[in-house]
Write a protein that holds these residues in place. Structure first.
Motif, PDB file in Angstrom:
ATOM      1  N   SER A 250      12.412  -0.932   4.212  1.00  0.00           N
ATOM      2  CA  SER A 250      13.190  -2.167   4.312  1.00  0.00           C
ATOM      3  C   SER A 250      13.053  -3.033   3.068  1.00  0.00           C
ATOM      4  CB  SER A 250      12.773  -2.963   5.553  1.00  0.00           C
ATOM      5  OG  SER A 250      11.488  -3.543   5.380  1.00  0.00           O
ATOM      6  N   VAL A 251      11.951  -2.864   2.319  1.00  0.00           N
ATOM      7  CA  VAL A 251      11.772  -3.653   1.097  1.00  0.00           C
ATOM      8  C   VAL A 251      12.015  -2.816  -0.157  1.00  0.00           C
ATOM      9  CG1 VAL A 251      10.183  -5.261   2.197  1.00  0.00           C
ATOM     10  CG2 VAL A 251       9.265  -3.260   1.021  1.00  0.00           C
ATOM     11  N   GLY A 252      12.463  -1.560   0.026  1.00  0.00           N
ATOM     12  CA  GLY A 252      12.891  -0.749  -1.106  1.00  0.00           C
ATOM     13  C   GLY A 252      11.814   0.023  -1.824  1.00  0.00           C
ATOM     14  N   VAL A 253      10.682   0.297  -1.178  1.00  0.00           N
ATOM     15  CA  VAL A 253       9.612   1.079  -1.795  1.00  0.00           C
ATOM     16  C   VAL A 253       9.142   2.126  -0.790  1.00  0.00           C
ATOM     17  CG1 VAL A 253       8.869  -0.807  -3.306  1.00  0.00           C
ATOM     18  CG2 VAL A 253       7.843  -0.557  -1.031  1.00  0.00           C
ATOM     19  N   ASP A 254       8.226   3.015  -1.243  1.00  0.00           N
ATOM     20  CA  ASP A 254       7.636   3.928  -0.279  1.00  0.00           C
ATOM     21  C   ASP A 254       6.300   3.351   0.198  1.00  0.00           C
ATOM     22  OD1 ASP A 254       5.581   4.597  -2.102  1.00  0.00           O
ATOM     23  OD2 ASP A 254       6.617   6.387  -2.811  1.00  0.00           O
ATOM     24  N   VAL A 255       5.635   4.053   1.134  1.00  0.00           N
ATOM     25  CA  VAL A 255       4.419   3.506   1.746  1.00  0.00           C
ATOM     26  C   VAL A 255       3.322   3.299   0.709  1.00  0.00           C
ATOM     27  CG1 VAL A 255       2.583   3.955   3.411  1.00  0.00           C
ATOM     28  CG2 VAL A 255       4.935   4.491   4.007  1.00  0.00           C
ATOM     29  N   GLY A 256       3.121   4.279  -0.176  1.00  0.00           N
ATOM     30  CA  GLY A 256       2.085   4.144  -1.191  1.00  0.00           C
ATOM     31  C   GLY A 256       2.315   2.960  -2.101  1.00  0.00           C
ATOM     32  N   GLU A 257       3.563   2.762  -2.466  1.00  0.00           N
ATOM     33  CA  GLU A 257       3.897   1.627  -3.326  1.00  0.00           C
ATOM     34  C   GLU A 257       3.726   0.311  -2.588  1.00  0.00           C
ATOM     35  OE1 GLU A 257       7.187   4.526  -5.443  1.00  0.00           O
ATOM     36  OE2 GLU A 257       7.863   2.771  -4.315  1.00  0.00           O
ATOM     37  N   LEU A 258       4.054   0.290  -1.282  1.00  0.00           N
ATOM     38  CA  LEU A 258       3.843  -0.928  -0.498  1.00  0.00           C
ATOM     39  C   LEU A 258       2.360  -1.293  -0.461  1.00  0.00           C
ATOM     40  CD1 LEU A 258       4.942  -3.143   1.381  1.00  0.00           C
ATOM     41  CD2 LEU A 258       4.586  -1.563   3.292  1.00  0.00           C
ATOM     42  N   HIS A 259       1.499  -0.295  -0.335  1.00  0.00           N
ATOM     43  CA  HIS A 259       0.059  -0.570  -0.336  1.00  0.00           C
ATOM     44  C   HIS A 259      -0.368  -1.217  -1.651  1.00  0.00           C
ATOM     45  CE1 HIS A 259      -1.071   1.063   3.499  1.00  0.00           C
ATOM     46  NE2 HIS A 259      -0.596   2.264   3.234  1.00  0.00           N
ATOM     47  N   VAL A 260       0.213  -0.794  -2.763  1.00  0.00           N
ATOM     48  CA  VAL A 260      -0.111  -1.399  -4.061  1.00  0.00           C
ATOM     49  C   VAL A 260       0.336  -2.859  -4.087  1.00  0.00           C
ATOM     50  CG1 VAL A 260       0.302  -1.324  -6.552  1.00  0.00           C
ATOM     51  CG2 VAL A 260      -0.019   0.807  -5.279  1.00  0.00           C
ATOM     52  N   LEU A 261       1.553  -3.114  -3.646  1.00  0.00           N
ATOM     53  CA  LEU A 261       2.061  -4.490  -3.629  1.00  0.00           C
ATOM     54  C   LEU A 261       1.180  -5.392  -2.761  1.00  0.00           C
ATOM     55  CD1 LEU A 261       5.916  -3.890  -3.265  1.00  0.00           C
ATOM     56  CD2 LEU A 261       4.629  -4.395  -5.352  1.00  0.00           C
ATOM     57  N   LEU A 262       0.794  -4.888  -1.601  1.00  0.00           N
ATOM     58  CA  LEU A 262      -0.027  -5.698  -0.697  1.00  0.00           C
ATOM     59  C   LEU A 262      -1.431  -5.919  -1.268  1.00  0.00           C
ATOM     60  CD1 LEU A 262       0.977  -4.223   2.784  1.00  0.00           C
ATOM     61  CD2 LEU A 262       1.915  -6.211   1.601  1.00  0.00           C
ATOM     62  N   ALA A 263      -1.976  -4.909  -1.938  1.00  0.00           N
ATOM     63  CA  ALA A 263      -3.304  -5.064  -2.547  1.00  0.00           C
ATOM     64  C   ALA A 263      -3.273  -6.139  -3.622  1.00  0.00           C
ATOM     65  CB  ALA A 263      -3.776  -3.730  -3.127  1.00  0.00           C
ATOM     66  N   LEU A 264      -2.228  -6.158  -4.427  1.00  0.00           N
ATOM     67  CA  LEU A 264      -2.108  -7.174  -5.468  1.00  0.00           C
ATOM     68  C   LEU A 264      -1.860  -8.556  -4.868  1.00  0.00           C
ATOM     69  CD1 LEU A 264       0.108  -5.149  -7.972  1.00  0.00           C
ATOM     70  CD2 LEU A 264      -2.272  -5.841  -8.339  1.00  0.00           C
ATOM     71  N   ARG A 265      -1.051  -8.611  -3.823  1.00  0.00           N
ATOM     72  CA  ARG A 265      -0.717  -9.908  -3.217  1.00  0.00           C
ATOM     73  C   ARG A 265      -1.929 -10.571  -2.577  1.00  0.00           C
ATOM     74  NH1 ARG A 265      -0.259 -14.188  -1.683  1.00  0.00           N
ATOM     75  NH2 ARG A 265       1.503 -15.264  -0.671  1.00  0.00           N
ATOM     76  N   ARG A 266      -2.788  -9.775  -1.941  1.00  0.00           N
ATOM     77  CA  ARG A 266      -3.889 -10.381  -1.192  1.00  0.00           C
ATOM     78  C   ARG A 266      -5.051 -10.859  -2.064  1.00  0.00           C
ATOM     79  NH1 ARG A 266      -4.304  -4.875   0.889  1.00  0.00           N
ATOM     80  NH2 ARG A 266      -6.050  -3.755  -0.058  1.00  0.00           N
TER      81      ARG A 266
END
Length: 291
Positions: free
Chosen positions: A175-191
């Motif tokens: 839904s946000v245009g990435v795959d699961v692995g990439e989402l984990h990277v985004l969330l790790a950076l955000r937190r």
């Protein structure tokens, strides 16, 4: 009745008798381990079962469904060597009550005996549902009665819960245009908080992936303009991976979806805060043991 069937006297109209052949630890200790449960007739076509393994026992229930067939479920571990908690470890009365819950949930027991009627009046119904994991646990209990496999069902359910969570994350990441692995990277950076930056080494260690896999994820996110490589002021030989403004928005959108999904799941499960806290404490104890 074949040699694998043992049926205790009918308990209709009485409390679970103190001298019943499955009711006490001492009585069950006298039974010989074997490949099939010992069955106790609770009512017509409905039985409580006790499986005696080499080191531990488990409670089962079954209901006659016709043509010589029974539907069977694993209820929980018997209190042979551990104190009953009414959840994972059951004493005789708790096993009787849980079996009635299951039978009633299956649509049986409308003309139940006095014991069943007392149970219906005294406690709310929580249907104990059978599933494929129960079938796996039952099969191994029968095929390898010499092994204590009582924890197998628990760990299979943990694995299944993880699989379900990853499926939800897959839909969220799409839904946000990435795959699961990439989402984990985004969330790790955000937190980690502003400026939402980490070294690649810290990223792959935090997410438990190889450096090569992390490099590929970062490359794809950089092409999508969700992260940017920035010089590391503390180490000129290295760089820092930083969320762009679009990356922050994508990470926040992902967390919004995750929170919404968890809210729906929590409502569907119907557990209280105390029950979630207790479940969390049990999982922490499990994870504290090094294998």
């Amino acid at each position: 009745m074949d040699s694998n069937e043992q049926v205790a006297p009918d308990l209709a109209g009485a409390e679970p008798a103190s001298d019943a052949w499955l009711a006490t630890r001492e009585a069950r200790a006298a039974l010989a381990p074997r490949r099939k449960p010992y069955w106790h007739a609770v009512d017509t076509g409905r039985h409580l079962g006790y499986y005696k393994g080499a080191r531990s026992g488990t409670w089962h229930a079954r209901v006659f469904v016709g043509s010589g067939r029974y539907e069977e479920i694993l209820l929980g571990k018997a209190d042979d060597h551990a104190r009953a908690d009414g959840l994972a470890v059951l004493d005789y009365r708790q096993a009787i009550e849980r079996s009635h819950d299951w039978w009633l949930g299956k649509g049986y027991g409308t003309a139940a005996d006095e014991l069943s009627q007392r149970i219906k009046r005294s406690r709310p119904k929580k249907r104990v549902q059978t599933d494929k994991l129960d079938e796996v646990a039952l099969a191994w209990a029968r095929e390898r009665p010499d092994l204590d496999l009582s924890l197998m069902g628990l760990f299979m359910r943990i694995k299944q819960a993880h699989y379900m969570h990853e499926r939800r994350l897959t839909m969220i990441s799409q839904s946000v245009g990435v795959d699961v692995g990439e989402l984990h990277v985004l969330l790790a950076l955000r937190r980690v908080g502003a400026p939402y930056a980490m070294r690649p080494t810290d990223l792959f260690r935090a997410l438990l992936v190889t450096s090569g896999a992390m490099t590929k994820r970062i490359d794809r996110l950089e092409r999508a303009k969700l992260v940017a490589r920035m010089p590391d002021d503390e180490d000129l030989r290295s760089s820092r991976i930083m969320l762009t403004q679009a990356g922050v928005k994508a990470a926040d959108a992902g967390m919004d979806h995750i929170a919404q999904g968890l809210g729906v799941l929590r409502e569907g499960i119907g557990m209280s805060d105390d029950e979630y806290s207790e479940a969390d404490s049990y999982l922490r104890r499990i994870l504290s043991v090094a294998f």
